[in-house]
Design an enzyme around this catalytic site. Structure first.
Site, short mmCIF file in Angstrom:
data_model
loop_
_atom_site.label_atom_id
_atom_site.label_comp_id
_atom_site.label_asym_id
_atom_site.label_seq_id
_atom_site.Cartn_x
_atom_site.Cartn_y
_atom_site.Cartn_z
N CYS A 37 -5.63 -3.79 2.84
CA CYS A 37 -4.76 -2.85 3.56
C CYS A 37 -5.32 -1.43 3.50
O CYS A 37 -5.97 -0.96 4.43
CB CYS A 37 -3.33 -2.87 3.01
SG CYS A 37 -2.51 -4.48 3.18
N CYS A 79 -8.61 0.07 -3.39
CA CYS A 79 -7.18 -0.20 -3.57
C CYS A 79 -7.06 -1.49 -4.39
O CYS A 79 -8.03 -1.91 -5.03
CB CYS A 79 -6.45 -0.29 -2.22
SG CYS A 79 -7.06 -1.59 -1.13
P1 4NP Z 1 -3.97 -3.10 -0.66
O1 4NP Z 1 -2.56 -3.84 -0.45
O2 4NP Z 1 -4.15 -2.92 -2.16
O3 4NP Z 1 -3.77 -1.81 0.06
O4 4NP Z 1 -5.03 -4.00 -0.03
C1 4NP Z 1 -2.19 -4.99 -1.14
C2 4NP Z 1 -2.71 -6.21 -0.77
C3 4NP Z 1 -2.29 -7.35 -1.41
C4 4NP Z 1 -1.36 -7.26 -2.42
C5 4NP Z 1 -0.84 -6.03 -2.81
C6 4NP Z 1 -1.27 -4.89 -2.17
N1 4NP Z 1 -0.90 -8.44 -3.07
O5 4NP Z 1 0.05 -8.35 -3.89
O6 4NP Z 1 -1.44 -9.54 -2.82
#
Ligand code: 4NP
Length: 174
Positions: free
Chosen positions: A22, A17
């Site tokens: 997350c 991701c």
């Molecule tokens: P992930 O979620 O890609 O599912 O880990 C996110 C975690 C952090 C951020 C965006 C999405 N961020 O903007 O910091």
């Protein structure tokens, strides 16, 4: 001479991701949990982010809680995807189309057939569906992500066990 031993062949799956705090750690833990539930050997999982924004951090507590409501424990620390991941993993699975675009950009040309969208395996999703980014959402967004991930990873394991990527017979969902 290398003797083929499909019984003990390992399938390595990397979930990717943006932040690796997350969605991809949740997919990694869910797949490990589902494989253990089925008593499946030979499945190795890991996760990574396309960005380095959260490197070294543990999974987001909101994702940890949504997973734990389903008996799944998130582990590990965020890392950024590395060039060698495209050699080490049989499947590199993106959570959304933006992750997939970035993976296509950085993967060696001969490895792009290893890339997939997770929701290509979701029996309830249409073509091109994504795991939504829950980062700016509330608890219900994290719960929805867990449900999507559990559904998709269940079907992913069906594919891996019936038609392992290193002995692939049929075309996989793309
Ligand atoms: P992930 O979620 O890609 O599912 O880990 C996110 C975690 C952090 C951020 C965006 C999405 N961020 O903007 O910091």
């Amino acid at each position: 001479m290398r003797v083929e031993s499909p019984k003990f062949e390992t399938t390595r799956i990397l979930f990717v991701c943006l932040g690796n705090i997350c969605r991809s750690p949740a997919a990694e833990a869910a797949t490990r949990h589902l494989a253990a539930e089925r008593g499946l050997p030979g499945i190795e999982v890991d996760s990574a982010g396309t960005s380095g924004w959260h490197v070294g951090e543990p999974p987001d507590p909101r994702m940890v809680r949504a997973a734990s409501r389903r008996g799944i424990r998130l582990e590990g620390r965020a890392r950024r995807i590395r060039p060698e991941d495209f050699d080490l993993f049989d499947l590199v699975i993106a959570m959304d189309r933006s992750n997939l675009t970035e993976l296509r950009r950085i993967a060696p040309a001969e490895r792009t057939e290893r890339l997939r969208l997770l929701r290509a395996f979701d029996p309830e999703a249409g073509a091109g569906a994504e795991v939504p980014d829950p980062y700016y959402g509330d608890d219900s967004a994290f719960d929805e992500v867990m449900e999507i991930i559990l559904r998709s990873c269940t079907r992913l394991l069906d594919h891996v066990t019936q038609d392992p990527p290193h002995r692939r017979k049929a075309d996989w969902a793309t």
